[in-house]
Motif scaffolding. Structure first.
Motif, PDB file in Angstrom:
ATOM      1  N   HIS A  64      92.489 -16.552 -43.652  1.00 15.32           N
ATOM      2  CA  HIS A  64      92.701 -17.043 -42.327  1.00 15.32           C
ATOM      3  C   HIS A  64      93.656 -16.385 -41.478  1.00 15.32           C
ATOM      4  CE1 HIS A  64      93.535 -21.015 -39.797  1.00 15.32           C
ATOM      5  NE2 HIS A  64      92.506 -20.556 -39.702  1.00 15.32           N
ATOM      6  N   ASN A  65      92.998 -16.105 -40.196  1.00 12.25           N
ATOM      7  CA  ASN A  65      93.610 -15.547 -39.179  1.00 12.25           C
ATOM      8  C   ASN A  65      94.260 -14.134 -39.310  1.00 12.25           C
ATOM      9  OD1 ASN A  65      93.478 -17.628 -37.193  1.00 12.25           O
ATOM     10  ND2 ASN A  65      95.111 -18.549 -38.111  1.00 12.25           N
ATOM     11  N   ASP A  71      89.261 -23.219 -39.388  1.00 10.24           N
ATOM     12  CA  ASP A  71      88.590 -22.829 -38.132  1.00 10.24           C
ATOM     13  C   ASP A  71      88.794 -21.346 -37.922  1.00 10.24           C
ATOM     14  OD1 ASP A  71      91.238 -22.703 -37.599  1.00 10.24           O
ATOM     15  OD2 ASP A  71      91.203 -24.402 -35.974  1.00 10.24           O
ATOM     16  N   GLY A  72      88.584 -20.840 -36.604  1.00 12.13           N
ATOM     17  CA  GLY A  72      88.757 -19.627 -36.288  1.00 12.13           C
ATOM     18  C   GLY A  72      87.953 -18.687 -37.327  1.00 12.13           C
ATOM     19  N   ASN A  73      88.460 -17.666 -37.734  1.00  8.92           N
ATOM     20  CA  ASN A  73      87.661 -16.672 -38.753  1.00  8.92           C
ATOM     21  C   ASN A  73      87.157 -17.203 -40.179  1.00  8.92           C
ATOM     22  OD1 ASN A  73      90.211 -16.608 -39.833  1.00  8.92           O
ATOM     23  ND2 ASN A  73      90.043 -14.649 -40.529  1.00  8.92           N
ATOM     24  N   ASP A 102      86.523 -11.762 -41.543  1.00 13.98           N
ATOM     25  CA  ASP A 102      85.713 -12.870 -41.327  1.00 13.98           C
ATOM     26  C   ASP A 102      84.981 -13.553 -42.564  1.00 13.98           C
ATOM     27  OD1 ASP A 102      84.290 -14.210 -38.678  1.00 13.98           O
ATOM     28  OD2 ASP A 102      82.935 -14.188 -40.447  1.00 13.98           O
ATOM     29  N   ARG A 134      84.655 -20.200 -41.988  1.00 10.00           N
ATOM     30  CA  ARG A 134      84.123 -21.339 -42.117  1.00 10.00           C
ATOM     31  C   ARG A 134      83.301 -21.602 -43.270  1.00 10.00           C
ATOM     32  NH1 ARG A 134      82.692 -16.689 -40.922  1.00 10.00           N
ATOM     33  NH2 ARG A 134      83.424 -17.044 -38.792  1.00 10.00           N
ATOM     34  N   ARG A 143      84.796 -29.513 -41.029  1.00 12.60           N
ATOM     35  CA  ARG A 143      84.151 -28.621 -40.027  1.00 12.60           C
ATOM     36  C   ARG A 143      82.938 -28.072 -40.572  1.00 12.60           C
ATOM     37  NH1 ARG A 143      87.364 -27.417 -35.503  1.00 12.60           N
ATOM     38  NH2 ARG A 143      89.515 -28.270 -35.673  1.00 12.60           N
ATOM     39  N   SER A 202      93.673 -10.258 -39.610  1.00 14.28           N
ATOM     40  CA  SER A 202      92.760  -9.296 -38.481  1.00 14.28           C
ATOM     41  C   SER A 202      91.705  -8.481 -39.225  1.00 14.28           C
ATOM     42  CB  SER A 202      93.818  -8.410 -37.923  1.00 14.28           C
ATOM     43  OG  SER A 202      93.320  -7.477 -36.971  1.00 14.28           O
TER      44      SER A 202
END
Length: 471
Positions: free
Chosen positions: A149-150, A177-179, A155, A181, A451, A152
């Motif tokens: 998660h997060n 969330d973010g990168n 994904d 799912r 989500r 860099s």
């Protein structure tokens, strides 16, 4: 270090390629080192034993030589492991290795956090993200999601079987969330795994997206899991005389097993010099590997749902690595195997709690029951020629080379407790009459928004979604 392929031994590649590709898209094979270097005996025999981080560095170093400098490797290990894996004695010949002290309370934190940092290191100069696809039957997805998660350049898309993970596990999977799912697939873990594997061998898809894996098919998940086998076996070796007065015991690792990545990591540790005499492959009703050991025929089959859901795997990927490392005869000499049904899992949680006061999760409970039977007459019955019906729960009728050590009461077991019991609160409560305490880091996820994205068990739909939603 050179890496080859379980399906084509002519393949020769480096660690970076093995990690970033996940598996060989040309053959569908899994990467494996061509050799397993031994740790220096002075480190293994040191008293007191080295710290977990020291062992992690020394074990990882030869596998990344020439690709990750020592200083950077030290930083990766320091960042990955602000926690360790305590060894807890529960009786004079049984130790529980607690692998749930990481952020998601499961053993997969050890592999996922190392892997995320290694992938980020290798991807640092790339202009496009690396897309991680991961199938999970329970804890892998949350560990990978948390680790990545997060981070860099990375994904993550997690696939999990709808309705076949515990409520708390699903919350851990579906709230990123973010990168990161999660896709909620109408099917089984094997269906999720097949979708991922098909994507890796789809040249058209790989021409548009840079893909890698975070399941135990990825070698960077397996190697760091070997660290805790080495560390725990040294801890037990150094303390066993004070606990049981057994001199030079056979140390047996008893491993709850689904996709068989964890057990393969134990094999790597043993090859590198860990003082482990052998293994018990402990499965639930998904007994593909025990049946292989018993019959000599490997037959993958659809998975069935059990209380130990992280082990609900009917076609374990790491069978390929085990078969590449050892012949069946060698496996039979090194392994005992055991399987347990749902009734047995409940009974084992209860038995462990009543006998020792220790609350064990459903996966660890399979290992607890396996070790209890092995050391209390199970191997003796096989040696005496008593018939064993492999269609019923119990020990596979083979005698590993460490059998006599068990019969002579000169063996101790390390039972891998792979997840916190609170992740399976209703099952544990059913067995013990008490609800396990929920760690704060688990309780927090219960209030997070779901989500997850529904997905049919259909590869074309999955591929379409990937191409439409990933860049």
């Amino acid at each position: 270090m050179i890496y080859t392929d379980t399906r084509d031994k002519s393949v020769k590649t480096d660690f970076r390629t093995a990690v970033l590709n996940g598996m060989n898209e040309k053959t569908g094979g899994l990467y494996i080192p061509v050799s397993f270097p031994k740790l220096n005996p002075s480190l293994i025999n040191r008293t007191p034993e080295p710290t977990f981080r020291e062992i992690a560095f020394e074990m990882a170093k030869p596998y990344v030589e020439g690709e990750i400098p020592d200083k950077d490797l030290q930083a990766i290990i320091h960042d990955a492991y602000p926690f360790t894996a305590p060894v807890v004695p529960v009786d004079k010949t049984s130790y529980v290795l607690e692998l749930f002290h990481g952020p998601t309370c499961a053993f997969k934190d050890f592999g996922a956090r190392f892997m995320a940092r290694v992938m980020s290191y290798f991807n640092r100069n790339e202009s496009s993200p690396l897309h991680i696809l991961v199938a999970t039957s329970g804890d892998t997805g949350s560990a990978v999601g948390s680790a990545f998660h997060n981070v860099s350049g990375l994904d993550v898309t997690i696939l999990y079987p709808e309705g076949k993970v515990s409520e708390l596990q699903e919350k851990q999977l579906s709230t990123f969330d973010g990168n990161v799912r999660a896709l909620k697939v109408k099917g089984t873990f094997d269906d999720c795994q097949k979708l991922v594997k098909t994507a890796f061998t789809d040249n058209a898809l790989r021409g548009k997206l840079r893909l890698s894996s975070a399941n135990s098919i990825n070698i960077s998940r397996l190697l760091p899991q070997s660290f805790y086998y080495m560390h725990s076996s040294l801890v037990v070796k150094n303390r066993v005389w004070g606990d049981s007065k057994i001199e030079d015991p056979a140390i047996i690792a008893v491993v709850p097993s689904g996709n068989f990545g964890n057990l393969t990591s134990g094999l790597i540790a043993r090859e590198m010099g860990a003082p482990i005499a052998g293994f018990v492959a402990a499965t639930n009703s998904n007994k593909t590997i025990p049946d292989w050991i018993a019959s000599g025929k490997y037959e993958a089959r659809p998975s069935v749902e059990t209380y130990a859901n992280a082990m609900d795997v009917g076609a374990p990927s790491n069978y390929e690595r085990i078969a590449a490392m050892y012949s069946l005869d060698e496996v039979r000499r090194l392994f005992a195997s055991y399987w347990l049904d749902n009734d047995g899992i409940i009974a084992s949680i209860k038995n462990c709690f009543e006998k020792t006061g220790y609350t064990i999760d459903p996966h660890g409970a399979v290992a607890w029951k396996a070790w209890s039977e092995i050391k209390n007459g199970g191997l003796q019955a096989i040696k005496d020629g008593k018939n064993t019906d492999i269609s019923k729960p119990g020990i596979t009728p083979n005698l590993p080379e460490w059998t006599d050590k068990v019969l002579d009461k000169k063996a101790v077991g390390i039972i891998l407790e792979t997840a916190h019991p609170a992740k399976f609160g209703s099952t544990v409560s059913k067995a013990t009459g008490q609800s396990p305490l929920i760690p704060d880091r688990l309780e927090k996820v219960l209030s997070l928004k779901d989500r997850s994205i529904p997905m049919e068990n259909d590869y074309e739909q999955f591929k379409e979604w990937l191409l439409a939603n990933l860049q």
